[in-house]
Design a protein around this motif. Structure first.
Motif, PDB file in Angstrom:
ATOM      1  N   GLN A   1      36.294  -8.926  18.442  1.00 31.05           N
ATOM      2  CA  GLN A   1      37.067  -8.459  19.602  1.00 31.05           C
ATOM      3  C   GLN A   1      37.852  -7.191  19.254  1.00 31.05           C
ATOM      4  O   GLN A   1      37.942  -6.260  20.058  1.00 31.05           O
ATOM      5  CB  GLN A   1      38.041  -9.550  20.068  1.00 31.05           C
ATOM      6  CG  GLN A   1      37.374 -10.744  20.717  1.00 31.05           C
ATOM      7  CD  GLN A   1      38.377 -11.842  21.091  1.00 31.05           C
ATOM      8  OE1 GLN A   1      39.579 -11.714  20.847  1.00 31.05           O
ATOM      9  NE2 GLN A   1      37.883 -12.923  21.676  1.00 31.05           N
TER      10      GLN A   1
ATOM     11  N   GLN B   1      36.358   0.454  19.670  1.00 32.86           N
ATOM     12  CA  GLN B   1      35.255   1.230  20.249  1.00 32.86           C
ATOM     13  C   GLN B   1      35.535   1.647  21.694  1.00 32.86           C
ATOM     14  O   GLN B   1      35.110   2.700  22.132  1.00 32.86           O
ATOM     15  CB  GLN B   1      33.967   0.403  20.195  1.00 32.86           C
ATOM     16  CG  GLN B   1      33.439   0.191  18.772  1.00 32.86           C
ATOM     17  CD  GLN B   1      32.341  -0.855  18.690  1.00 32.86           C
ATOM     18  OE1 GLN B   1      32.200  -1.708  19.576  1.00 32.86           O
ATOM     19  NE2 GLN B   1      31.556  -0.816  17.611  1.00 32.86           N
ATOM     20  N   ARG B   2      36.272   0.808  22.423  1.00 31.40           N
ATOM     21  CA  ARG B   2      36.390   1.002  23.867  1.00 31.40           C
ATOM     22  C   ARG B   2      37.499   1.956  24.283  1.00 31.40           C
ATOM     23  O   ARG B   2      37.433   2.585  25.337  1.00 31.40           O
ATOM     24  CB  ARG B   2      36.600  -0.350  24.551  1.00 31.40           C
ATOM     25  CG  ARG B   2      36.341  -0.268  26.054  1.00 31.40           C
ATOM     26  CD  ARG B   2      36.667  -1.555  26.784  1.00 31.40           C
ATOM     27  NE  ARG B   2      35.808  -2.676  26.439  1.00 31.40           N
ATOM     28  CZ  ARG B   2      35.852  -3.850  27.077  1.00 31.40           C
ATOM     29  NH1 ARG B   2      36.733  -4.027  28.060  1.00 31.40           N
ATOM     30  NH2 ARG B   2      35.054  -4.841  26.718  1.00 31.40           N
TER      31      ARG B   2
ATOM     32  N   GLU C   1      35.683  -4.235  19.183  1.00 31.75           N
ATOM     33  CA  GLU C   1      35.412  -3.809  20.569  1.00 31.75           C
ATOM     34  C   GLU C   1      36.576  -2.986  21.128  1.00 31.75           C
ATOM     35  O   GLU C   1      36.370  -1.975  21.810  1.00 31.75           O
ATOM     36  CB  GLU C   1      35.167  -5.047  21.447  1.00 31.75           C
ATOM     37  CG  GLU C   1      34.324  -4.743  22.664  1.00 31.75           C
ATOM     38  CD  GLU C   1      33.927  -5.994  23.441  1.00 31.75           C
ATOM     39  OE1 GLU C   1      33.884  -5.888  24.677  1.00 31.75           O
ATOM     40  OE2 GLU C   1      33.683  -7.053  22.820  1.00 31.75           O
TER      41      GLU C   1
END
Length: 328
Positions: free
Chosen positions: A59, A65-66, A62
């Motif tokens: 998580q 990356q996001r 993520e």
């Protein structure tokens, strides 16, 4: 010191403490550590086993990356290097062009299985922020354990050989913590600029060591520091001392304004100290926030007001204190 009632921290503020844009993602990977320092607010040590799970690690990758607004991924612990997910998080952050900070105790380099760390840090251009609470051996070993100073010096020399403290993209910073008080004769953290000069001169002349910046950090009364102060019956007087040196000028620059702090379970906090005191960050509706909720909402600005407590006086006394040292 005359005993007076402590003013609730919120009453010192002209307006509620709110977030700015989130640029720093600080992750506490767990409580495993090869040391058990007397001032550790995390209460980490060799017998602790709590650490990041594969699910929470994924998580966090993520999140990295996001959200391009995150510029810095700040990895702490325990010894962050000993806890699950350390290298995957370093590599995810670097692949997404974010600065990585590792808060290292340096002595980890000499533990079995961790001898590759200096070269690994250099390869990934990891910024090393290392605890060295004094430039003198006796003071360091009193706080952190016998032999820690010697190990730290060898580790810094190793980093220097790899270009740390010399090449512009290989940064090694040191952290100063004051000795824990033994009486009510409290003192403020020394002037950061002057103390940095003293550190640089002594370490260069004695060991040919170079480093980039010195960060002076106030002992915040949480974790082992709080337990120590309570044992010595100094907890309330110390808080009163910190309040008496409250500096309004620090509030604009507080680290809790632009960071979120994540624990190994995936809970979100405004800062590392709130994390250790289990004071979670909350939405405007009063709900606790998790990494999963940030991903579900697809935004980082869910936090209403920053949660505050009496120990916030530690970050706002005198020149202020943060993970990056003095604030003003």
């Amino acid at each position: 010191m005359i005993q007076t009632a402590l003013t609730p921290f919120q009453q010192k503020l002209a307006s509620p403490l709110t977030k700015k844009g989130i640029t720093v993602l600080q992750i506490n990977l767990g409580k495993r550590c090869n040391l058990a320092c007397s001032h550790c607010h995390v209460e980490a040590g060799p017998k602790r086993t709590e650490e990041l799970s594969p699910e929470i690690c994924q998580q966090l990758i993520e999140i990295i990356q996001r959200f391009p607004e995150i510029k810095i991924v700040d990895l702490t612990g325990g010894a962050p290097e000993m806890n699950y997910g350390f290298k995957p998080l370093v590599e995810a952050a670097r692949a997404n062009d974010k600065q990585v900070i590792v808060r290292s105790n340096l002595t980890i380099f000499f533990e079995e299985g961790f001898g590759d760390l200096p070269e690994y840090f250099a390869k990934h251009k990891v910024r090393v922020v290392a605890s060295l609470p004094c430039y003198l051996e006796d003071n360091v070993d009193k706080m952190r354990g016998t032999g820690v100073y010697d190990g730290s010096i060898k580790a810094l020399q190793w980093l220097n050989q790899l270009g740390y403290g010399k090449e512009p993209d290989l940064i090694v910073d040191l952290v100063y913590n004051p000795q824990l008080p033994t009486t009510e004769k409290f003192s403020q953290t020394p002037d950061q600029i002057k103390l940095e000069r003293d550190y640089k001169q002594y370490l260069k002349e004695s060991f040919d060591i170079s480093f980039n910046n010195l960060f002076t950090i106030t002992n915040i009364p949480v974790g082992r520091t709080k337990l120590y102060l309570e044992r010595k019956k100094l907890y309330a007087p110390y808080l009163q001392f910190l309040e008496s040196h409250f500096n309004t000028g620090t509030v604009e620059h507080l680290m809790c304004r632009d960071e979120i702090s994540i624990d190994y379970l995936g809970n979100v906090y405004d800062c590392d100290f709130n994390q250790m005191m289990n004071l979670p960050a909350k939405t405007r509706g009063g709900e606790n926030i998790t990494v999963a909720k940030l991903l579900e909402a697809d935004r980082l600005d869910l936090i209403g007001e920053v949660q505050t407590a009496a120990y916030c006086y530690g970050c706002t006394a005198g020149s202020g204190s943060s993970c990056g040292g003095a604030l003003v």
